[in-house]
Write a protein that holds these residues in place. Structure first.
Motif, PDB file in Angstrom:
ATOM      1  N   GLY A 478       0.820  -1.200   0.000  1.00 19.64           N
ATOM      2  CA  GLY A 478       0.000   0.000   0.000  1.00 19.64           C
ATOM      3  C   GLY A 478       0.852   1.246   0.000  1.00 19.64           C
ATOM      4  N   PRO A 479       0.256   2.400   0.287  1.00 18.25           N
ATOM      5  CA  PRO A 479       1.015   3.660   0.284  1.00 18.25           C
ATOM      6  C   PRO A 479       2.184   3.664   1.258  1.00 18.25           C
ATOM      7  N   ASP A 480       2.095   2.860   2.319  1.00 14.17           N
ATOM      8  CA  ASP A 480       3.153   2.841   3.331  1.00 14.17           C
ATOM      9  C   ASP A 480       4.237   1.807   3.025  1.00 14.17           C
ATOM     10  N   GLY A 481       4.188   1.224   1.815  1.00 13.32           N
ATOM     11  CA  GLY A 481       5.169   0.212   1.455  1.00 13.32           C
ATOM     12  C   GLY A 481       4.696  -1.183   1.846  1.00 13.32           C
ATOM     13  N   PRO A 482       5.569  -2.177   1.680  1.00  9.09           N
ATOM     14  CA  PRO A 482       5.150  -3.549   1.980  1.00  9.09           C
ATOM     15  C   PRO A 482       5.050  -3.793   3.483  1.00  9.09           C
ATOM     16  N   GLN A 483       4.006  -4.529   3.856  1.00  4.45           N
ATOM     17  CA  GLN A 483       3.838  -5.000   5.225  1.00  4.45           C
ATOM     18  C   GLN A 483       3.683  -6.514   5.185  1.00  4.45           C
ATOM     19  N   PHE A 484       4.274  -7.161   6.179  1.00  3.96           N
ATOM     20  CA  PHE A 484       4.260  -8.613   6.203  1.00  3.96           C
ATOM     21  C   PHE A 484       3.550  -9.081   7.460  1.00  3.96           C
ATOM     22  N   GLY A 485       2.648 -10.013   7.274  1.00  2.73           N
ATOM     23  CA  GLY A 485       1.904 -10.526   8.410  1.00  2.73           C
ATOM     24  C   GLY A 485       1.276 -11.860   8.093  1.00  2.73           C
ATOM     25  N   ARG A 486       0.183 -12.134   8.783  1.00  8.52           N
ATOM     26  CA  ARG A 486      -0.473 -13.428   8.631  1.00  8.52           C
ATOM     27  C   ARG A 486      -1.982 -13.271   8.719  1.00  8.52           C
ATOM     28  N   CYS A 487      -2.663 -14.294   8.213  1.00 10.59           N
ATOM     29  CA  CYS A 487      -4.114 -14.344   8.332  1.00 10.59           C
ATOM     30  C   CYS A 487      -4.454 -14.714   9.772  1.00 10.59           C
ATOM     31  N   SER A 488      -5.276 -13.904  10.410  1.00 12.87           N
ATOM     32  CA  SER A 488      -5.594 -14.122  11.823  1.00 12.87           C
ATOM     33  C   SER A 488      -7.000 -14.660  12.040  1.00 12.87           C
ATOM     34  N   GLU A 489      -7.867 -14.602  11.013  1.00 14.44           N
ATOM     35  CA  GLU A 489      -9.263 -15.017  11.216  1.00 14.44           C
ATOM     36  C   GLU A 489      -9.890 -15.360   9.875  1.00 14.44           C
ATOM     37  N   ILE A 490     -10.681 -16.424   9.861  1.00 16.72           N
ATOM     38  CA  ILE A 490     -11.522 -16.766   8.722  1.00 16.72           C
ATOM     39  C   ILE A 490     -12.863 -17.214   9.294  1.00 16.72           C
ATOM     40  N   ALA A 491     -13.942 -16.589   8.853  1.00 18.84           N
ATOM     41  CA  ALA A 491     -15.263 -16.940   9.378  1.00 18.84           C
ATOM     42  C   ALA A 491     -16.328 -16.585   8.357  1.00 18.84           C
ATOM     43  N   ASP A 492     -17.489 -17.214   8.524  1.00 14.28           N
ATOM     44  CA  ASP A 492     -18.621 -16.926   7.655  1.00 14.28           C
ATOM     45  C   ASP A 492     -19.315 -15.653   8.120  1.00 14.28           C
ATOM     46  N   ALA A 493     -19.803 -14.852   7.156  1.00  9.28           N
ATOM     47  CA  ALA A 493     -20.490 -13.607   7.478  1.00  9.28           C
ATOM     48  C   ALA A 493     -21.922 -13.577   6.967  1.00  9.28           C
ATOM     49  N   GLY A 494     -22.460 -14.703   6.507  1.00  8.59           N
ATOM     50  CA  GLY A 494     -23.820 -14.744   6.000  1.00  8.59           C
ATOM     51  C   GLY A 494     -23.923 -14.408   4.533  1.00  8.59           C
ATOM     52  N   ASP A 495     -23.226 -13.375   4.082  1.00  8.82           N
ATOM     53  CA  ASP A 495     -23.206 -13.000   2.672  1.00  8.82           C
ATOM     54  C   ASP A 495     -21.790 -13.003   2.103  1.00  8.82           C
ATOM     55  N   GLY A 496     -20.875 -13.621   2.824  1.00  9.81           N
ATOM     56  CA  GLY A 496     -19.485 -13.678   2.404  1.00  9.81           C
ATOM     57  C   GLY A 496     -18.628 -14.201   3.531  1.00  9.81           C
ATOM     58  N   ALA A 497     -17.355 -13.892   3.456  1.00 12.86           N
ATOM     59  CA  ALA A 497     -16.406 -14.341   4.470  1.00 12.86           C
ATOM     60  C   ALA A 497     -15.761 -13.142   5.140  1.00 12.86           C
ATOM     61  N   VAL A 498     -15.424 -13.302   6.412  1.00 17.88           N
ATOM     62  CA  VAL A 498     -14.624 -12.325   7.140  1.00 17.88           C
ATOM     63  C   VAL A 498     -13.191 -12.847   7.185  1.00 17.88           C
ATOM     64  N   ILE A 499     -12.255 -12.025   6.712  1.00 24.05           N
ATOM     65  CA  ILE A 499     -10.835 -12.377   6.707  1.00 24.05           C
ATOM     66  C   ILE A 499     -10.093 -11.367   7.573  1.00 24.05           C
ATOM     67  N   GLY A 500      -9.456 -11.833   8.634  1.00 23.37           N
ATOM     68  CA  GLY A 500      -8.649 -10.964   9.468  1.00 23.37           C
ATOM     69  C   GLY A 500      -7.194 -11.010   9.031  1.00 23.37           C
ATOM     70  N   VAL A 501      -6.544  -9.838   8.974  1.00 22.20           N
ATOM     71  CA  VAL A 501      -5.151  -9.737   8.536  1.00 22.20           C
ATOM     72  C   VAL A 501      -4.351  -9.069   9.648  1.00 22.20           C
ATOM     73  N   SER A 502      -3.342  -9.751  10.137  1.00 27.34           N
ATOM     74  CA  SER A 502      -2.486  -9.209  11.181  1.00 27.34           C
ATOM     75  C   SER A 502      -1.194  -8.694  10.558  1.00 27.34           C
ATOM     76  N   VAL A 503      -1.068  -7.362  10.450  1.00 22.20           N
ATOM     77  CA  VAL A 503       0.141  -6.705   9.951  1.00 22.20           C
ATOM     78  C   VAL A 503       0.474  -5.564  10.905  1.00 22.20           C
ATOM     79  N   PRO A 504       1.725  -5.026  10.868  1.00 23.34           N
ATOM     80  CA  PRO A 504       2.106  -3.987  11.832  1.00 23.34           C
ATOM     81  C   PRO A 504       1.254  -2.726  11.739  1.00 23.34           C
ATOM     82  N   GLY A 505       0.872  -2.311  10.528  1.00 24.34           N
ATOM     83  CA  GLY A 505       0.114  -1.083  10.368  1.00 24.34           C
ATOM     84  C   GLY A 505      -1.335  -1.334  10.001  1.00 24.34           C
ATOM     85  N   ARG A 506      -2.005  -0.274   9.522  1.00 29.34           N
ATOM     86  CA  ARG A 506      -3.402  -0.363   9.129  1.00 29.34           C
ATOM     87  C   ARG A 506      -3.508  -0.636   7.640  1.00 29.34           C
ATOM     88  N   LEU A 507      -4.432  -1.499   7.276  1.00 34.66           N
ATOM     89  CA  LEU A 507      -4.746  -1.686   5.869  1.00 34.66           C
ATOM     90  C   LEU A 507      -5.549  -0.492   5.379  1.00 34.66           C
TER      91      LEU A 507
END
Length: 684
Positions: A478-507
């Protein structure tokens, strides 16, 4: 084809003749089966088969199967009353000859069966339209099928029942020895003693059977209301809120229990096939020879264990099985399917190996792969194999093809030989490892914090749900350059999926997420025709014998080699260059340039006319007067902190900035140098 295993097979079965003599002489009435009979030997010839390559032996195979199923049902009843009773094991002996038939289900519903076919050829004559009916053999029923043993082509297909994908469960965790139904079901499709499949999280949003990431088989020991007790602890986490698109029936997310051991077709516990030869189906509905080859499969289905040995096949298939071993066989095509715990090929000659997406652990040992091998198993070991590769320009054939829809955790390639040409169509390992998804505000949008909402049915949903699992690496650009992290959450949302992303900054909206299909690759002791350019590029990588640990590239170069790619992505930690022998040729200058690809690149220039060691670290530089180091064209005094390097080139030039070219002069006048580039993996 050599038959090194045949003697062992016959030795192991030599003691069966006495136990099975009565059964092989003629069909024995049920009342006459002795209670202590363990092995029963049958041959289709006793039921009228001719095996002369002309007669249709279907009726004989059907009659034999009816007798075998009767014996199996009796044995199941005896053992239900007395679990200590030794189980019946069937041996089907195919005497030398060619057996032609239109019904390929003559091993269905047998818990333990061995087929001896040395000198025998089987040939299916069914005219379709379904591939499963035209194949030479279907060893047992699929886990999800509700068809009778005759299969869909033998009855009214319009009224056929749908596949049965099981009953919903509450979340079950590793170590649990029971699962709990979400709602009552009457009658239950299983009872104590039956085998069941516990499954969750489809890693593919289309196709049949479901491509389940987490699955395991167990026996039911008791049923207490909604609680189903099992004979072994669970190995996987099965959640009741994994993502599940309701518009796609096979795209199962939430945990389920499936009855796979039905009275009309029990789960097989052991299947063994020795010495069979398969002849092509002359009535096959597919007339194109290339496509037809991929459809004429000897299929291993619905079994806990299987061995296929000394067989000469057209194609080999396996689906919904536990541990399958294939030894000393040859076939033109193989496409292992779904829900397979372990699959091994040893001493086989394989024309083309494809997919393997539903295999937990794949082993290829001492095999020859004449075409290419698309290996997408969760864990893969390739040892001592030969890949001849392409022979003609423009023939796009790879040794191991890593391109595909599903993730591979780890792949280890050792002592293999990759031959052929070293141009872009003939690489040993090839395929884009990383795939990208944009936070576009439509299919993928920020929900709260670094949690994403991914819409059902979108390409991004298929990509993210298929590839990710909790803890999987993610790179965010993104604008702040590359960030490296991991997937922290996967769950059903009724109309799609919720994906959590753990990185040092904000997406941020517009950022791009990069997800690796391949997590770890180790290639050692292999003989290769050429490096595959910028791919493969997984988060954890070791390559040939040039790398120790996971991220140190070692290259021994000569000034006669004008360029060499180096593709070890990560945070730059150190660069070392040892000029072991300086350049003494006629050129006025000879430099090594190590140049990064991308914006604001670093560039290191080493004067190869001067011997000695140069070193660059985060603490400073140790260079000679004619050497130089710049970042973005500006002189630098040290390696920067957390400098992410995608790729670099090692170039031989007459002066910094010149076009790469081999240095002139004799072999004795050329420089010899050792270059080390060390990076730290970006994913902690």
């Amino acid at each position: 084809m050599a038959r090194p295993f045949r003697r062992d097979v016959l030795r192991g079965l030599s003691g069966l003749a006495a136990a099975g003599a009565a059964a092989s002489a003629a069909p024995v009435p049920a009342a006459e089966v002795p209670p202590d009979a363990v092995t029963q030997i049958y041959t289709p010839r006793d039921f009228g088969a001719r095996g002369d390559g002309k007669a249709d032996d279907t009726s004989a195979f059907r009659a034999m199967h009816r007798t075998l199923r009767q014996r199996q049902a009796e044995d199941d009843r005896f053992r239900a009353a007395d679990p200590q009773r030794p189980p019946v094991e069937f041996v089907i002996r195919l005497d030398p000859g060619r057996y032609r038939y239109t019904w390929n289900r003559w091993t269905w519903g047998l818990r333990r069966v061995t087929v001896l076919g040395y000198g025998a050829t089987i040939q299916c004559l069914h005219s379709g339209p379904y591939d499963i009916d035209q194949a030479p053999l279907m060893s047992n029923r699929d886990h999800y099928w509700a068809w009778a043993a005759d299969g869909p082509a033998y009855g009214d297909t319009s009224a056929g029942p749908a596949e049965q994908y099981g009953l919903r469960l509450h979340t079950a965790r590793p170590g649990d020895e029971a699962v709990t139904l979400l709602a009552p079901a009457a009658p239950l499709p299983f009872t104590p003693g039956n085998w069941v499949l516990i499954q969750s999280y489809a890693q593919q949003q289309y196709g049949y059977p479901p491509n389940m990431r987490y699955f395991e088989r167990a026996r039911v020991t008791a049923v207490d209301g909604l609680v189903i007790r099992l004979d072994r602890p669970l190995r996987h986490l099965h959640r009741d809120d994994w993502p599940e698109d309701p518009s796609q029936a096979p795209a199962i997310g939430a945990a389920r229990i499936v009855a796979i051991d039905r009275p009309d077709c029990p789960l097989a516990l052991s299947q063994r096939f020795f010495g069979l030869t398969v002849a092509s189906n002359p009535r096959h509905a597919v007339r194109d020879a290339g496509i037809k080859t991929t459809r004429e499969t000897l299929n291993i289905n619905g079994t806990l264990q299987a061995v296929v040995e000394d067989c000469d096949l057209i194609a080999f298939g396996v689906s919904q099985a536990g541990d399958v071993q294939v030894r000393n066989c040859s076939f033109a095509y193989a496409e292992p399917d779904k829900l397979i715990d372990r699959l091994s090929f040893e001493g086989c000659t394989i024309g083309s190996l494809q997919q393997c997406t539903g295999v937990n652990h794949l082993t290829l040992r001492n095999c020859t792969i004449e075409g290419d091998a698309q290996i997408l198993a969760r864990e893969a070991v390739v040892d001592g194999c030969t890949f001849p590769g392409p022979v003609s320009p423009g023939e796009d054939r790879r040794g191991i093809n890593l391109e595909g829809p599903n993730p591979t955790r780890r792949m280890t390639v050792t002592d293999c030989r990759f031959f052929g040409r070293g141009d872009p169509t003939g690489h040993a390992l090839r395929g884009p490892v990383w795939t990208e998804v944009a936070i576009d505000g439509r299919d993928v949008r920020l929900r709260d914090g670094n949690r994403l909402h991914v819409a059902y049915g979108s390409p991004a949903y298929s990509t993210l749900v298929d590839l990710l699992e909790e803890g999987w690496p993610i790179r965010a650009e993104g604008p702040d350059g590359p960030q490296f992290g991991r997937c922290s959450e996967i769950a059903d949302a009724g109309d799609g999926a919720v994906i959590g992303v753990s990185v040092p900054g904000r997406l941020r909206p517009g950022a791009r997420l990069s997800i690796p299909r391949l997590l770890s690759l180790s290639v050692t002791g292999c003989r290769l025709t050429g490096l595959p350019g910028p791919h493969p590029d997984p988060p954890d990588l070791t390559w040939e014998d040039e790398i120790d640990r996971s991220r140190r590239l070692r290259m021994v170069l000569r000034s006669t080699v004008s360029s060499r790619p180096a593709w070890l992505p990560g945070h730059l930690a150190a660069i070392r260059c040892m000029v072991l022998r300086p350049y003494t040729g006629p050129s006025p200058g000879c430099f090594l340039t190590l140049r990064e690809e991308g914006p604001e690149p670093f560039e290191l220039n080493i004067d190869l006319a001067q011997a000695g060691t140069r070193e660059l670290t985060g603490a400073g530089l140790r260079l000679n007067p004619n050497d130089g180091f710049t970042i973005g064209g500006r002189p630098a005094l040290q390696l920067p902190d957390l400098r992410y390097v995608r790729a670099a080139w090692a170039l031989i030039v007459t002066e910094p900035g010149a076009v790469p070219a081999p240095a002139p002069g004799s072999e004795a006048e050329q420089a010899v140098l050792r270059l080390e580039v060390e990076v730290e993996p970006p994913f902690a």
